[in-house]
Design a protein around this motif. Structure first.
Motif, PDB file in Angstrom:
ATOM      1  N   ALA A  59      29.689  75.292  85.074  1.00 34.39           N
ATOM      2  CA  ALA A  59      30.040  74.257  84.091  1.00 34.39           C
ATOM      3  C   ALA A  59      30.678  73.051  84.791  1.00 34.39           C
ATOM      4  N   ARG A  60      31.564  73.316  85.706  1.00 33.12           N
ATOM      5  CA  ARG A  60      32.222  72.228  86.448  1.00 33.12           C
ATOM      6  C   ARG A  60      31.193  71.481  87.305  1.00 33.12           C
ATOM      7  N   VAL A 102      35.046  72.839  77.979  1.00 35.28           N
ATOM      8  CA  VAL A 102      33.879  73.706  78.165  1.00 35.28           C
ATOM      9  C   VAL A 102      34.064  74.576  79.401  1.00 35.28           C
ATOM     10  N   VAL A 103      34.629  74.013  80.466  1.00 33.47           N
ATOM     11  CA  VAL A 103      34.888  74.809  81.679  1.00 33.47           C
ATOM     12  C   VAL A 103      35.814  75.978  81.346  1.00 33.47           C
ATOM     13  N   LEU A 104      36.886  75.708  80.608  1.00 35.01           N
ATOM     14  CA  LEU A 104      37.820  76.782  80.263  1.00 35.01           C
ATOM     15  C   LEU A 104      37.183  77.783  79.309  1.00 35.01           C
ATOM     16  N   ALA A 144      28.777  73.035  71.971  1.00 35.08           N
ATOM     17  CA  ALA A 144      29.592  73.559  73.072  1.00 35.08           C
ATOM     18  C   ALA A 144      29.280  75.033  73.307  1.00 35.08           C
ATOM     19  N   ALA A 145      29.094  75.788  72.239  1.00 35.60           N
ATOM     20  CA  ALA A 145      28.772  77.210  72.367  1.00 35.60           C
ATOM     21  C   ALA A 145      27.437  77.404  73.080  1.00 35.60           C
ATOM     22  N   VAL A 146      26.464  76.576  72.782  1.00 26.29           N
ATOM     23  CA  VAL A 146      25.162  76.673  73.453  1.00 26.29           C
ATOM     24  C   VAL A 146      25.308  76.342  74.936  1.00 26.29           C
ATOM     25  N   ARG A 147      26.119  75.341  75.253  1.00 26.41           N
ATOM     26  CA  ARG A 147      26.335  75.002  76.672  1.00 26.41           C
ATOM     27  C   ARG A 147      27.031  76.174  77.389  1.00 26.41           C
ATOM     28  N   VAL A 148      28.046  76.749  76.759  1.00 29.32           N
ATOM     29  CA  VAL A 148      28.718  77.908  77.357  1.00 29.32           C
ATOM     30  C   VAL A 148      27.703  79.030  77.582  1.00 29.32           C
ATOM     31  N   ARG A 149      26.835  79.250  76.610  1.00 36.41           N
ATOM     32  CA  ARG A 149      25.835  80.311  76.738  1.00 36.41           C
ATOM     33  C   ARG A 149      24.898  80.069  77.913  1.00 36.41           C
ATOM     34  N   TYR A 188      42.259  77.842  88.319  1.00 35.52           N
ATOM     35  CA  TYR A 188      42.189  77.495  86.901  1.00 35.52           C
ATOM     36  C   TYR A 188      43.539  77.618  86.185  1.00 35.52           C
ATOM     37  N   ARG A 189      44.593  77.992  86.901  1.00 34.21           N
ATOM     38  CA  ARG A 189      45.902  78.183  86.263  1.00 34.21           C
ATOM     39  C   ARG A 189      46.375  76.914  85.553  1.00 34.21           C
ATOM     40  N   GLU A 190      46.257  75.788  86.205  1.00 35.21           N
ATOM     41  CA  GLU A 190      46.713  74.523  85.595  1.00 35.21           C
ATOM     42  C   GLU A 190      45.870  74.180  84.373  1.00 35.21           C
TER      43      GLU A 190
END
Length: 181
Positions: free
Chosen positions: A37-38, A46-48, A147-152, A171-173
């Protein structure tokens, strides 16, 4: 906010080694999905969402062969329910909807179905199969459907054995930035 960051880190440390039918662990899958994603310039939200999309798999104790045992763990709901206590809808809803997005893509494009991993094809049947025309229209009306489709799509990509990615600490920050409670 640091409590949720520590909680997520602890859950991944304790249970991220699990596998669910793919050739990567849950932690590797989460990190790969977020890295893709990044790489493709997605928003931080979306990355998170990509990083956390399968968090629910780490929360149930149904074992690693749950789909092979004919059980839909409803990991998307389990993860979203826990995450909604600490994150806004732009993170939680793509997590909740990423399984529906798989069903959506299968209903829209039969070639997408053919490209799913065997594990994803098995779980698809447990999750209701491809969406019908009515379900497709209803899904498209959801404010977080895109967004859900992109995550998928990144979910499908994040199954590369041996792929190098930044670790969870990278990814902590970002987790802390989106944590609202």
């Amino acid at each position: 906010m640091s409590e949720i960051v520590d909680q997520i880190s602890t859950v991944f440390a304790e249970k991220g080694h699990r596998h669910y039918g793919e050739n990567v662990s849950e932690l590797e899958h989460a990190l790969q999905t977020a890295a893709f994603a990044r790489q493709f310039g997605e928003s931080d939200a979306v990355v998170l969402a990509c990083l956390l999309h399968d968090y629910g798999h780490l929360l149930h104790n149904l074992g690693e062969t749950v789909a092979n045992d004919g059980i839909d763990a409803q990991h998307e709901e389990l993860g979203a329910e826990l995450l909604q206590e600490n994150f806004p809808p732009e993170i939680v809803e793509p997590v909740r909807l990423h399984v529906a997005a798989k069903r959506y893509l299968c209903g829209k494009d039969p070639k997408y179905l053919e490209g799913l991993s065997p594990s994803s094809q098995l779980s698809l049947q447990l999750q209701g199969g491809p969406m019908t025309a009515d379900e497709l229209r209803e899904f498209e009306s959801h404010p977080h459907f895109e967004a859900a489709v992109r995550v998928r799509r990144y979910d499908d990509m994040g199954k590369v054995p041996g792929m190098k990615t930044p670790g969870l600490d990278a990814y902590r920050e970002l987790i802390a930035e989106f944590a609202v409670l």
